[in-house]
Scaffold this motif. Sequence first.
Motif, PDB file in Angstrom:
ATOM      1  N   ALA A  49      -2.223  -4.040   7.381  1.00 44.91           N
ATOM      2  CA  ALA A  49      -1.183  -4.915   7.911  1.00 44.91           C
ATOM      3  C   ALA A  49       0.159  -4.665   7.241  1.00 44.91           C
ATOM      4  O   ALA A  49       1.211  -4.762   7.893  1.00 44.91           O
ATOM      5  N   VAL A  50       0.127  -4.357   5.946  1.00 40.54           N
ATOM      6  CA  VAL A  50       1.370  -4.138   5.205  1.00 40.54           C
ATOM      7  C   VAL A  50       2.167  -2.968   5.781  1.00 40.54           C
ATOM      8  O   VAL A  50       3.398  -2.949   5.711  1.00 40.54           O
ATOM      9  N   ALA A  98       0.856  -2.326  -7.017  1.00 41.17           N
ATOM     10  CA  ALA A  98       1.675  -1.629  -6.022  1.00 41.17           C
ATOM     11  C   ALA A  98       2.254  -2.623  -5.020  1.00 41.17           C
ATOM     12  O   ALA A  98       3.434  -2.553  -4.666  1.00 41.17           O
ATOM     13  N   ALA A  99       1.421  -3.559  -4.590  1.00 36.29           N
ATOM     14  CA  ALA A  99       1.895  -4.604  -3.678  1.00 36.29           C
ATOM     15  C   ALA A  99       2.804  -5.579  -4.421  1.00 36.29           C
ATOM     16  O   ALA A  99       3.775  -6.107  -3.862  1.00 36.29           O
ATOM     17  N   ASN A 132      13.756  -1.303  -0.719  1.00 39.15           N
ATOM     18  CA  ASN A 132      13.382  -0.069  -1.411  1.00 39.15           C
ATOM     19  C   ASN A 132      12.005  -0.202  -2.060  1.00 39.15           C
ATOM     20  O   ASN A 132      11.200   0.736  -2.041  1.00 39.15           O
ATOM     21  N   ALA A 133      11.737  -1.390  -2.636  1.00 42.13           N
ATOM     22  CA  ALA A 133      10.430  -1.621  -3.249  1.00 42.13           C
ATOM     23  C   ALA A 133       9.330  -1.604  -2.206  1.00 42.13           C
ATOM     24  O   ALA A 133       8.222  -1.094  -2.452  1.00 42.13           O
ATOM     25  N   LEU A 134       9.605  -2.161  -1.020  1.00 41.49           N
ATOM     26  CA  LEU A 134       8.603  -2.164   0.050  1.00 41.49           C
ATOM     27  C   LEU A 134       8.265  -0.744   0.483  1.00 41.49           C
ATOM     28  O   LEU A 134       7.097  -0.413   0.708  1.00 41.49           O
ATOM     29  N   THR A 135       9.278   0.090   0.593  1.00 37.07           N
ATOM     30  CA  THR A 135       9.036   1.491   0.952  1.00 37.07           C
ATOM     31  C   THR A 135       8.115   2.156  -0.065  1.00 37.07           C
ATOM     32  O   THR A 135       7.163   2.871   0.298  1.00 37.07           O
ATOM     33  N   THR A 136       8.386   1.903  -1.347  1.00 37.53           N
ATOM     34  CA  THR A 136       7.548   2.480  -2.408  1.00 37.53           C
ATOM     35  C   THR A 136       6.136   1.916  -2.358  1.00 37.53           C
ATOM     36  O   THR A 136       5.154   2.655  -2.510  1.00 37.53           O
ATOM     37  N   SER A 137       6.004   0.605  -2.133  1.00 39.09           N
ATOM     38  CA  SER A 137       4.684  -0.021  -2.046  1.00 39.09           C
ATOM     39  C   SER A 137       3.880   0.586  -0.903  1.00 39.09           C
ATOM     40  O   SER A 137       2.691   0.904  -1.056  1.00 39.09           O
ATOM     41  N   ARG A 138       4.516   0.726   0.251  1.00 36.98           N
ATOM     42  CA  ARG A 138       3.826   1.298   1.405  1.00 36.98           C
ATOM     43  C   ARG A 138       3.387   2.733   1.139  1.00 36.98           C
ATOM     44  O   ARG A 138       2.271   3.132   1.482  1.00 36.98           O
ATOM     45  N   LEU A 141       0.365   2.726  -1.284  1.00 32.73           N
ATOM     46  CA  LEU A 141      -0.872   2.275  -0.644  1.00 32.73           C
ATOM     47  C   LEU A 141      -1.379   3.297   0.366  1.00 32.73           C
ATOM     48  O   LEU A 141      -2.593   3.514   0.487  1.00 32.73           O
ATOM     49  N   THR A 142      -0.457   3.929   1.086  1.00 36.59           N
ATOM     50  CA  THR A 142      -0.859   4.941   2.066  1.00 36.59           C
ATOM     51  C   THR A 142      -1.433   6.167   1.370  1.00 36.59           C
ATOM     52  O   THR A 142      -2.490   6.684   1.753  1.00 36.59           O
ATOM     53  N   ASN A 143      -0.756   6.634   0.343  1.00 34.14           N
ATOM     54  CA  ASN A 143      -1.220   7.816  -0.381  1.00 34.14           C
ATOM     55  C   ASN A 143      -2.533   7.564  -1.099  1.00 34.14           C
ATOM     56  O   ASN A 143      -3.324   8.495  -1.303  1.00 34.14           O
TER      57      ASN A 143
END
Length: 293
Positions: A49-50, A98-99, A132-138, A141-143
């Motif tokens: 969902a994130v 990370a989240a 910017n933090a959300l981009t890094t979190s995503r 989590l994806t990686n």
Amino acid sequence: MKRDGHRESRKTDGGSSPAGSNPPEPAAQAAFASYAAPLVSDAIAYANAVRDDPSPEALHKLRVSLRRLRSLWWAFAPLLEKGENTRQRALYKYLANAAGKTRDWDILIELIRHEDVAANSLTPTLEEARGNALTTSRETLTNADVKHLLREALTSASTDINTAHERVPLHKFASKRVAASERSLMKRAKRARRARRSNYAAFHDVRKAGKKLRYLLEFFEPVLSGSHKRTLKRLKQVQKRFGALNDIVASEMLLRDNASLLAGSGDTEGVLHWFHKERKRRMRSAAGLLRKL
């Protein structure tokens, strides 16, 4: 923490049951997957969902689900291989952090807006930092491939936990782990009561221990003797009040750590002064609740 009243247990240790009685309860080993599998499924769903939902709620649910997983693995630690259990709990902490990096910005922005701190000019900069933090979190989590990692962890733990020949009745095992968690909370509460008011780390330890005990009671309450409603109510009070303190401390730290980023965006020093005063107030509030544990 004062104990709730107990009623006589009607549970067995897993032996044969008299005719017409309930079947014997499962062993702790057999019950593990029934606790873990839904939590893993929830965490995977929230992680997915994130990717599409940038709201604070999506990140919060993911972080909570991973904390619950970490607490469950702690509960079953005596039945799991130590090294593997440590690695898996570290994995849940890593993913939650990370989240959490984005969630920390959400809390800071919410506090400033809700408390009407004179920092409206800071908001655009904070929102940009949050993006910017959300981009890094995503990306993290994806990686990490959360789905694969969590399913692999569940399979590994389930296999490990069911290789032991000795079976432990679930209610006996659950009672011991809840008792161990409660002792840990009482030890940390005692330390925090004796600590200097400026020693936030001692208060933070109480918050974490209280949260763990709450999760364990929620997991195991159906198989425990007696009622734990009063205990859960007190733990929720601890979590709410100590959580409010943590929000202030974490937000103040986030502002200080990003002072250069926020330079020229507004009255940063005025906001920090407000956080400092609010931290003292919330520390006093948390200390008052400590005396009631």
